[in-house]
Design a protein around this motif. Structure first.
Motif, PDB file in Angstrom:
ATOM      1  N   ALA A  21      46.584  67.486  23.142  1.00  0.00           N
ATOM      2  CA  ALA A  21      46.599  68.500  24.152  1.00  0.00           C
ATOM      3  C   ALA A  21      44.963  69.048  24.004  1.00  0.00           C
ATOM      4  O   ALA A  21      44.921  69.333  22.897  1.00  0.00           O
ATOM      5  CB  ALA A  21      47.706  69.356  23.832  1.00  0.00           C
ATOM      6  N   CYS A  22      44.629  69.219  25.376  1.00  0.00           N
ATOM      7  CA  CYS A  22      43.284  69.922  25.352  1.00  0.00           C
ATOM      8  C   CYS A  22      43.462  71.417  26.083  1.00  0.00           C
ATOM      9  O   CYS A  22      44.142  71.369  26.899  1.00  0.00           O
ATOM     10  CB  CYS A  22      42.408  69.106  25.985  1.00  0.00           C
ATOM     11  SG  CYS A  22      40.783  69.882  26.146  1.00  0.00           S
ATOM     12  N   LEU A  26      41.662  76.187  21.647  1.00  0.00           N
ATOM     13  CA  LEU A  26      41.242  75.435  20.595  1.00  0.00           C
ATOM     14  C   LEU A  26      39.855  75.725  20.101  1.00  0.00           C
ATOM     15  O   LEU A  26      38.905  75.989  21.033  1.00  0.00           O
ATOM     16  CB  LEU A  26      41.311  74.009  20.907  1.00  0.00           C
ATOM     17  CG  LEU A  26      42.772  73.600  21.248  1.00  0.00           C
ATOM     18  CD1 LEU A  26      42.537  71.925  21.593  1.00  0.00           C
ATOM     19  CD2 LEU A  26      43.422  73.151  19.699  1.00  0.00           C
ATOM     20  N   CYS A  28      37.439  73.899  19.292  1.00  0.00           N
ATOM     21  CA  CYS A  28      36.527  72.991  19.796  1.00  0.00           C
ATOM     22  C   CYS A  28      36.417  73.083  21.278  1.00  0.00           C
ATOM     23  O   CYS A  28      35.626  72.108  21.745  1.00  0.00           O
ATOM     24  CB  CYS A  28      37.012  71.574  19.290  1.00  0.00           C
ATOM     25  SG  CYS A  28      38.513  71.187  20.301  1.00  0.00           S
ATOM     26  N   PHE A  29      37.045  74.016  22.033  1.00  0.00           N
ATOM     27  CA  PHE A  29      36.955  73.891  23.345  1.00  0.00           C
ATOM     28  C   PHE A  29      35.271  74.048  23.769  1.00  0.00           C
ATOM     29  O   PHE A  29      34.507  74.865  23.448  1.00  0.00           O
ATOM     30  CB  PHE A  29      37.756  75.194  24.164  1.00  0.00           C
ATOM     31  CG  PHE A  29      37.792  75.308  25.297  1.00  0.00           C
ATOM     32  CD1 PHE A  29      38.525  74.330  26.074  1.00  0.00           C
ATOM     33  CD2 PHE A  29      37.038  76.174  26.098  1.00  0.00           C
ATOM     34  CE1 PHE A  29      38.394  74.384  27.429  1.00  0.00           C
ATOM     35  CE2 PHE A  29      37.278  76.281  27.579  1.00  0.00           C
ATOM     36  CZ  PHE A  29      38.012  75.240  28.270  1.00  0.00           C
ATOM     37  N   THR A  30      35.146  72.880  24.719  1.00  0.00           N
ATOM     38  CA  THR A  30      33.817  72.781  25.229  1.00  0.00           C
ATOM     39  C   THR A  30      32.743  71.961  24.234  1.00  0.00           C
ATOM     40  O   THR A  30      31.660  71.728  24.869  1.00  0.00           O
ATOM     41  CB  THR A  30      32.949  73.909  25.980  1.00  0.00           C
ATOM     42  OG1 THR A  30      32.550  74.858  24.963  1.00  0.00           O
ATOM     43  CG2 THR A  30      34.064  74.494  26.932  1.00  0.00           C
ATOM     44  N   CYS A  32      33.069  69.208  23.144  1.00  0.00           N
ATOM     45  CA  CYS A  32      32.757  67.797  23.637  1.00  0.00           C
ATOM     46  C   CYS A  32      31.806  67.567  24.731  1.00  0.00           C
ATOM     47  O   CYS A  32      31.485  66.476  24.990  1.00  0.00           O
ATOM     48  CB  CYS A  32      34.134  67.324  23.734  1.00  0.00           C
ATOM     49  SG  CYS A  32      35.056  68.168  24.860  1.00  0.00           S
ATOM     50  N   PHE A 109      37.903  60.788  27.641  1.00  0.00           N
ATOM     51  CA  PHE A 109      37.670  61.410  26.364  1.00  0.00           C
ATOM     52  C   PHE A 109      39.038  61.998  26.044  1.00  0.00           C
ATOM     53  O   PHE A 109      39.248  62.653  26.707  1.00  0.00           O
ATOM     54  CB  PHE A 109      36.483  62.613  26.131  1.00  0.00           C
ATOM     55  CG  PHE A 109      36.289  63.168  24.972  1.00  0.00           C
ATOM     56  CD1 PHE A 109      35.142  62.296  24.370  1.00  0.00           C
ATOM     57  CD2 PHE A 109      36.827  63.971  24.362  1.00  0.00           C
ATOM     58  CE1 PHE A 109      34.729  62.728  22.997  1.00  0.00           C
ATOM     59  CE2 PHE A 109      36.508  64.418  23.182  1.00  0.00           C
ATOM     60  CZ  PHE A 109      35.455  63.788  22.327  1.00  0.00           C
ATOM     61  N   ARG A 128      36.621  66.568  14.809  1.00  0.00           N
ATOM     62  CA  ARG A 128      35.953  67.066  15.902  1.00  0.00           C
ATOM     63  C   ARG A 128      36.953  67.441  17.137  1.00  0.00           C
ATOM     64  O   ARG A 128      36.560  68.400  17.879  1.00  0.00           O
ATOM     65  CB  ARG A 128      35.230  65.945  16.353  1.00  0.00           C
ATOM     66  CG  ARG A 128      34.130  66.078  17.674  1.00  0.00           C
ATOM     67  CD  ARG A 128      33.204  65.201  18.070  1.00  0.00           C
ATOM     68  NE  ARG A 128      32.351  65.294  19.328  1.00  0.00           N
ATOM     69  CZ  ARG A 128      32.134  64.613  20.156  1.00  0.00           C
ATOM     70  NH1 ARG A 128      32.470  63.020  19.971  1.00  0.00           N
ATOM     71  NH2 ARG A 128      31.555  64.701  21.329  1.00  0.00           N
ATOM     72  N   CYS A 129      37.666  66.626  17.641  1.00  0.00           N
ATOM     73  CA  CYS A 129      38.554  67.083  18.756  1.00  0.00           C
ATOM     74  C   CYS A 129      39.920  67.446  18.123  1.00  0.00           C
ATOM     75  O   CYS A 129      40.815  66.570  17.770  1.00  0.00           O
ATOM     76  CB  CYS A 129      38.491  65.891  19.628  1.00  0.00           C
ATOM     77  SG  CYS A 129      39.643  66.017  21.061  1.00  0.00           S
ATOM     78  N   LYS A 130      40.063  68.766  18.137  1.00  0.00           N
ATOM     79  CA  LYS A 130      41.521  69.340  17.497  1.00  0.00           C
ATOM     80  C   LYS A 130      42.639  68.968  18.424  1.00  0.00           C
ATOM     81  O   LYS A 130      43.748  69.225  18.016  1.00  0.00           O
ATOM     82  CB  LYS A 130      41.108  70.848  17.242  1.00  0.00           C
ATOM     83  CG  LYS A 130      39.935  71.332  16.656  1.00  0.00           C
ATOM     84  CD  LYS A 130      40.105  70.763  15.039  1.00  0.00           C
ATOM     85  CE  LYS A 130      39.003  71.397  14.155  1.00  0.00           C
ATOM     86  NZ  LYS A 130      38.695  70.421  13.018  1.00  0.00           N
ATOM     87  N   GLY A 131      42.338  68.877  19.615  1.00  0.00           N
ATOM     88  CA  GLY A 131      43.423  68.389  20.506  1.00  0.00           C
ATOM     89  C   GLY A 131      44.237  67.304  19.977  1.00  0.00           C
ATOM     90  O   GLY A 131      45.580  67.051  20.358  1.00  0.00           O
TER      91      GLY A 131
HETATM   92  S1  SF4 Z   1      37.080  68.319  21.619  1.00  0.00           S
HETATM   93 FE1  SF4 Z   1      39.080  67.524  22.341  1.00  0.00          FE
HETATM   94  S2  SF4 Z   1      40.517  69.103  22.186  1.00  0.00           S
HETATM   95 FE2  SF4 Z   1      38.290  69.889  22.062  1.00  0.00          FE
HETATM   96  S3  SF4 Z   1      37.990  70.625  24.129  1.00  0.00           S
HETATM   97 FE3  SF4 Z   1      37.123  68.651  23.967  1.00  0.00          FE
HETATM   98  S4  SF4 Z   1      38.914  67.152  24.555  1.00  0.00           S
HETATM   99 FE4  SF4 Z   1      39.706  69.245  24.371  1.00  0.00          FE
END
Ligand code: SF4
Ligand code: SF4
Length: 239
Positions: A21-22, A26, A28-30, A32, A109, A128-131
């Motif tokens: 879930a993004c 979070l 890490c928001f943005t 990526c 992604f 890297r992607c906490k989602g």
């Molecule tokens: S790294 Fe993953 S969870 Fe974090 S903003 Fe990007 S897609 Fe969403």
């Protein structure tokens, strides 16, 4: 419960599940959208330049780095990040400003296509992607539908189909053919051909078809694919 996918592990199919879930809470928001390699397709450019409101030639010059790959001469078009911050030019603290028209790779992604058709791989880890740590189960097929990837897949299949039957991926190709393929990215240049009476005669295109193409970028892209396919068929034998 079905085992969930981890980065670097086995491949996912459309019926597989993963936790994801993004959202903007979070950490890490943005992130990526920073310092990332995003390769664009011709349809990505149609969608992006519509929202950026520029022609294809200007869009390519301002927002991409493009070249013909050494040896194969296949066009490579990469979205340029800001040279100082390394962020994508379309991201702000509130997220993606071109979200409705974001590229195919961004829609996929943290998944990506795998070399095996119908299978996918995870390209980011939970660090890297906490989602991926969120406890929301996502079915891969449903998730891709939610992301609206089907038009991107269909246009890409059409683009792949312009290659002559004898072509083998990775085989060397003449640069002139690479430049013909590049017309699919730079539709402004393709549009210039449409005003040439010889184009209409030679490719048996009527005025109504040209009018539709000039009014609708998707139709223009389809017509460009048709032109490129015929050019590739003809020239692949001689170049
Ligand atoms: S790294 Fe993953 S969870 Fe974090 S903003 Fe990007 S897609 Fe969403
Ligand atoms: S286009 Fe949007 S989703 Fe893709 S990297 Fe840029 S800001 Fe992020």
């Amino acid at each position: 419960m079905q085992p969930l996918f981890e980065a670097g592990e086995n491949l996912l199919s459309e019926s597989s599940s993963f936790h994801f879930a993004c959202h903007d809470a979070l950490p890490c928001f943005t992130q990526c959208c920073r310092d990332v390699n995003i390769y664009l397709t011709p349809y990505d450019i149609v969608r992006l330049r519509r929202v950026v409101k520029t022609g294809s030639t200007e869009f390519l010059a301002r927002h991409t780095q493009s070249f013909l790959a050494k040896g194969t001469s296949i066009p490579v078009v990469q979205l340029l990040m800001d040279p100082k911050s390394l962020y994508c030019p379309f991201v702000t603290a509130d997220g993606c400003q071109v979200y409705e028209n974001r590229p195919w790779a961004c829609r996929m992604f943290p998944l990506d296509l795998s070399p095996t058709p119908g299978q996918y791989r995870l390209i980011a880890g939970k660090d890297r992607c906490k989602g991926l740590l969120e406890r929301r189960d996502k079915n891969v097929g449903d998730w891709m539908n939610e992301q609206g990837v089907s038009d991107y897949v269909a246009f890409d299949a059409e683009f792949q189909s312009v290659m002559p039957k004898r072509f083998r991926p990775g085989a060397p190709m003449n640069e002139g053919l690479g430049r013909v393929l590049f017309l699919a990215y730079d539709l402004d240049r393709f549009k210039e051909l449409l005003s040439d009476a010889r184009f209409k005669r030679f490719y048996e295109v009527d005025d109504a078809m040209i009018e539709r193409a000039l009014e609708n970028d998707e139709e223009l892209l389809r017509l460009a694919f048709r032109y490129i396919r015929e050019q590739m068929d003809e020239l692949y034998q001689v170049l």
